[in-house]
Design an enzyme around this catalytic site. Structure first.
Site, PDB file in Angstrom:
ATOM      1  N   LEU A 128       2.161  -7.813   3.055  1.00 45.84           N
ATOM      2  CA  LEU A 128       2.597  -6.946   1.965  1.00 45.84           C
ATOM      3  C   LEU A 128       3.971  -7.395   1.503  1.00 45.84           C
ATOM      4  O   LEU A 128       4.774  -7.891   2.307  1.00 45.84           O
ATOM      5  CB  LEU A 128       2.653  -5.482   2.424  1.00 45.84           C
ATOM      6  N   ASP A 129       4.256  -7.212   0.224  1.00 47.74           N
ATOM      7  CA  ASP A 129       5.579  -7.534  -0.292  1.00 47.74           C
ATOM      8  C   ASP A 129       6.641  -6.662   0.382  1.00 47.74           C
ATOM      9  O   ASP A 129       6.351  -5.576   0.895  1.00 47.74           O
ATOM     10  CB  ASP A 129       5.643  -7.287  -1.802  1.00 47.74           C
ATOM     11  N   PHE A 130       7.872  -7.125   0.334  1.00 51.05           N
ATOM     12  CA  PHE A 130       9.010  -6.389   0.890  1.00 51.05           C
ATOM     13  C   PHE A 130       9.036  -4.946   0.393  1.00 51.05           C
ATOM     14  O   PHE A 130       9.228  -4.004   1.156  1.00 51.05           O
ATOM     15  CB  PHE A 130      10.305  -7.108   0.495  1.00 51.05           C
ATOM     16  N   THR A 132       6.570  -3.181  -1.011  1.00 48.16           N
ATOM     17  CA  THR A 132       5.291  -2.469  -0.920  1.00 48.16           C
ATOM     18  C   THR A 132       5.136  -1.829   0.449  1.00 48.16           C
ATOM     19  O   THR A 132       5.450  -2.436   1.473  1.00 48.16           O
ATOM     20  CB  THR A 132       4.127  -3.439  -1.172  1.00 48.16           C
ATOM     21  N   ARG A 230       1.039  -6.243  -9.371  1.00 49.27           N
ATOM     22  CA  ARG A 230       2.234  -6.106 -10.190  1.00 49.27           C
ATOM     23  C   ARG A 230       2.160  -6.979 -11.442  1.00 49.27           C
ATOM     24  O   ARG A 230       2.509  -6.545 -12.552  1.00 49.27           O
ATOM     25  CB  ARG A 230       3.460  -6.460  -9.345  1.00 49.27           C
TER      26      ARG A 230
END
Length: 283
Positions: A128-130, A132, A230
């Site tokens: 997961l992104d930072f 998210t 996104r």
């Protein structure tokens, strides 16, 4: 790490393990550094097996000492002998880096492993992104990591808040994505481009706020490109709330992985885990 099987045919052990899909690299490690048992008797990989024999493979990975161990608490949603599923908070890096050398998921899980006598490296299955939040699968050994990722069998669903009231309340976004510029310049931004990699996003509007001009959506991914959700919603004119890269910054990025489902490679039973975001309650 210990893996168990019940033989369903007669052949040489090595041949049976190849048919099960075990990689040659993994089998080599077990042969050199681990042990193999048939009905609790240690054997070599050329041992003949019969239907009903219990096969056990044991192998402990050499831990990566370069990873910092942190004992921060984890929100654990599921755990068994091979798999750990956690709920990651927003604004937490997954991997260690110069900027997030100690505060990251891998270091936190390593601390959990140490406190619970789990001798293994940390194997992140879905990243997961930072910014998210949401559910992440951690494999407790390299073999399990390989088994979970080789067939692309993991279903992921997200909740997100987008800016605007979208006309089409349900649909599919099929737009290829690539990195905006050369990887060497450190730019992580992605864009939609004809020469990008295939990216498919399914969405459905759950609720809307006309006063705030916001929509809560449910999203399912067929592919897992970096920043896929996104980039897709930015491209069609509805950036995610709080997306400082592709939209407008807010108190947080309103994107959360709430659903993971997959088949357990050891017993063929489906694992379904859901953890909804707190921001879902604002609608």
């Amino acid at each position: 790490m210990k893996i168990e099987y019940i033989a369903n045919k007669e052949c040489i052990l090595k041949e049976y393990l190849v048919e099960l899909g075990l990689s040659r690299n993994f089998m080599k490690k077990v042969k050199l550094y681990g042990k193999m048992y048939i009905n609790d008797v240690e054997v070599k990989n050329y041992f003949p097996i019969k239907i009903g024999d219990k096969i056990v493979l044991e192998y402990n990975e050499e831990e990566n000492d370069n990873i910092i161990t942190k004992t921060n608490p984890l929100d654990i949603c599921y755990e068994d002998e091979h798999i750990l599923i956690i709920n990651k908070p927003e604004s937490l890096a997954v991997q260690p880096s110069r900027k997030h050398y100690e505060e990251n998921v891998v270091s936190y899980v390593k601390g959990y492993f140490k406190n619970n006598n789990i001798v293994s490296n940390v194997h992140i299955v879905n990243r997961l992104d930072f910014a998210t939040s949401g559910l992440m699968i951690v494999a407790k050994d390299g073999f399990t990591h390989h088994q979970l990722t080789k067939e692309k069998i993991i279903t992921r669903k997200y909740n997100a808040v987008i800016c605007g009231i979208i006309d089409k309340k349900e649909g599919i976004i099929n737009l290829p994505i690539k990195r905006e510029s050369d990887e060497k310049d450190g730019n992580i931004k992605r864009i939609v481009a004809p020469d990008g990699k295939e990216a498919i996003t399914h969405y459905k509007v759950i609720s809307e706020s006309l006063v705030n001009n916001l929509s809560l959506i449910d999203v399912k991914l067929d592919t897992g490109r970096t920043h896929q959700i996104r980039v897709h919603f930015k491209t069609i004119g509805y950036p995610l709330l709080g997306d400082k890269i592709y939209g407008k910054e807010s108190d947080r990025l309103y994107l959360h992985c709430y659903h993971l489902s997959f088949i357990n490679p050891y017993n063929n039973k489906e694992i379904v885990i859901e953890k909804f975001p707190t921001f879902k309650n604002i609608f």
